[in-house]
Design an enzyme around this catalytic site. Structure first.
Site, PDB file in Angstrom:
ATOM      1  N   SER A  41       8.297   1.184   0.512  1.00 22.30           N
ATOM      2  CA  SER A  41       7.712   2.515   0.259  1.00 22.30           C
ATOM      3  C   SER A  41       8.360   3.564   1.161  1.00 22.30           C
ATOM      4  CB  SER A  41       6.204   2.494   0.535  1.00 22.30           C
ATOM      5  OG  SER A  41       5.564   1.612  -0.343  1.00 22.30           O
ATOM      6  N   ARG A  54       9.730 -10.196   1.797  1.00 24.14           N
ATOM      7  CA  ARG A  54      10.983  -9.851   1.107  1.00 24.14           C
ATOM      8  C   ARG A  54      12.173 -10.500   1.784  1.00 24.14           C
ATOM      9  NH1 ARG A  54       9.620  -3.679   2.010  1.00 24.14           N
ATOM     10  NH2 ARG A  54       9.048  -4.746   3.920  1.00 24.14           N
ATOM     11  N   LYS A  80      -2.098   6.778  10.111  1.00 25.17           N
ATOM     12  CA  LYS A  80      -0.853   7.208   9.468  1.00 25.17           C
ATOM     13  C   LYS A  80      -1.109   8.497   8.694  1.00 25.17           C
ATOM     14  CE  LYS A  80       1.289   2.730   8.505  1.00 25.17           C
ATOM     15  NZ  LYS A  80       1.654   1.828   7.403  1.00 25.17           N
ATOM     16  N   HIS A 127       5.917  -3.927  -5.371  1.00 21.12           N
ATOM     17  CA  HIS A 127       4.468  -4.194  -5.353  1.00 21.12           C
ATOM     18  C   HIS A 127       4.015  -4.715  -6.718  1.00 21.12           C
ATOM     19  CE1 HIS A 127       4.250  -0.943  -2.033  1.00 21.12           C
ATOM     20  NE2 HIS A 127       4.018  -2.102  -1.455  1.00 21.12           N
TER      21      HIS A 127
HETATM   22  O1  PNS Z   1       1.513  -2.168   3.282  1.00 18.73           O
HETATM   23  P1  PNS Z   1       1.352  -2.378   4.744  1.00 18.73           P
HETATM   24  O2  PNS Z   1       1.283  -1.058   5.461  1.00 18.73           O
HETATM   25  O3  PNS Z   1       2.376  -3.312   5.318  1.00 18.73           O
HETATM   26  O4  PNS Z   1      -0.088  -3.109   4.932  1.00 18.73           O
HETATM   27  C1  PNS Z   1      -0.558  -3.472   6.204  1.00 18.73           C
HETATM   28  C2  PNS Z   1      -2.039  -3.877   6.135  1.00 18.73           C
HETATM   29  C3  PNS Z   1      -2.860  -2.810   5.448  1.00 18.73           C
HETATM   30  C4  PNS Z   1      -2.174  -5.155   5.384  1.00 18.73           C
HETATM   31  C5  PNS Z   1      -2.501  -4.089   7.604  1.00 18.73           C
HETATM   32  O5  PNS Z   1      -2.157  -2.990   8.377  1.00 18.73           O
HETATM   33  C6  PNS Z   1      -3.999  -4.318   7.703  1.00 18.73           C
HETATM   34  O6  PNS Z   1      -4.493  -5.361   7.349  1.00 18.73           O
HETATM   35  N1  PNS Z   1      -4.730  -3.269   8.177  1.00 18.73           N
HETATM   36  C7  PNS Z   1      -6.175  -3.271   8.253  1.00 18.73           C
HETATM   37  C8  PNS Z   1      -6.641  -3.376   9.701  1.00 18.73           C
HETATM   38  C9  PNS Z   1      -6.590  -4.816  10.151  1.00 18.73           C
HETATM   39  O7  PNS Z   1      -7.201  -5.685   9.586  1.00 18.73           O
HETATM   40  N2  PNS Z   1      -5.809  -5.032  11.235  1.00 18.73           N
HETATM   41  C10 PNS Z   1      -5.626  -6.340  11.819  1.00 18.73           C
HETATM   42  C11 PNS Z   1      -4.487  -7.092  11.138  1.00 18.73           C
HETATM   43  S1  PNS Z   1      -4.237  -8.664  11.878  1.00 18.73           S
END
Ligand code: PNS
Length: 190
Positions: A130, A92, A43, A19
């Site tokens: 993570s 990645r 989560k 990150h």
């Molecule tokens: O670090 P992560 O868990 O891969 O991040 C995922 C994240 C937070 C970017 C994604 O889950 C997200 O954008 N969540 C917010 C809800 C949302 O906008 N959902 C629609 C995504 S198309």
């Protein structure tokens, strides 16, 4: 000239060296970068949002154009609220691509003016996540090369408490494993 503010959304549970690598790269191409921690109620996180925020603030203290914030709800709504023009995400490996593409296209559908920009972290972080860091720390593996020192320390503190709690539960005899139960029952029968 147009200034571009980007958000780097994620769970960051915990933040890793991967990150940090991406934040550093993002800070070089965007005028402003907001690391946005999602407080995801679905989560069960290891670290609370305030804990993650403190760790990320410490990790990014040296970057003048990087700030840390938290959000709930849709990423596109948060980006619109703070007038960001781009979403930064890391890729990645090819395995990340399908999920990231789906998310980027859905976000574009929801908010056409908002661009997703993918960046690749250094190859040495291509296998870092993570989830793996949490798992390795949980079983006492070496995490110092995977996360910044402050995060490694916080992980140890957090998991020490969890282990002590687990030990106490075992001492109190609240938990008997299936194997223990089976062994006892076999001994009785023989
Ligand atoms: O670090 P992560 O868990 O891969 O991040 C995922 C994240 C937070 C970017 C994604 O889950 C997200 O954008 N969540 C917010 C809800 C949302 O906008 N959902 C629609 C995504 S198309």
């Amino acid at each position: 000239m147009k200034r571009i503010k980007a958000i780097y959304p994620g769970s960051f549970d915990p933040p890793t060296n991967g990150h940090l690598d991406l934040i550093q790269r993002g800070s070089q191409i965007f005028d402003e970068l907001v690391v946005a921690i999602l407080g995801n109620p679905e989560k069960e996180p290891l670290f609370s949002v305030p804990d993650r925020r403190k760790m990320l603030e410490a990790m990014t203290a040296d970057f003048d154009n990087v700030t840390v914030d938290t959000f709930g709800g849709l990423t596109v709504d948060y980006a619109t609220k703070i007038e960001a023009g781009a979403i930064l995400r890391g890729i990645r490996a090819i395995s990340d691509y399908e999920y990231e593409l789906q998310m980027a296209l859905m976000n574009r559908k929801l908010q056409p003016g908002l661009e997703t920009v993918f960046m690749m972290p250094a190859e040495k972080y291509s296998y870092l996540s993570s989830r793996l860091v949490r798992e390795i720390a949980q079983y006492g593996g070496a995490i110092d090369c995977l996360v910044p020192p402050l995060v490694a320390q916080k992980l140890r503190e957090k998991l020490d408490i969890a282990h002590k709690f687990a030990d106490n539960t075992a001492v109190l005899g609240d938990e008997e494993s299936t194997t223990e139960r089976k062994t006892k029952s076999r001994k009785k029968k023989s």
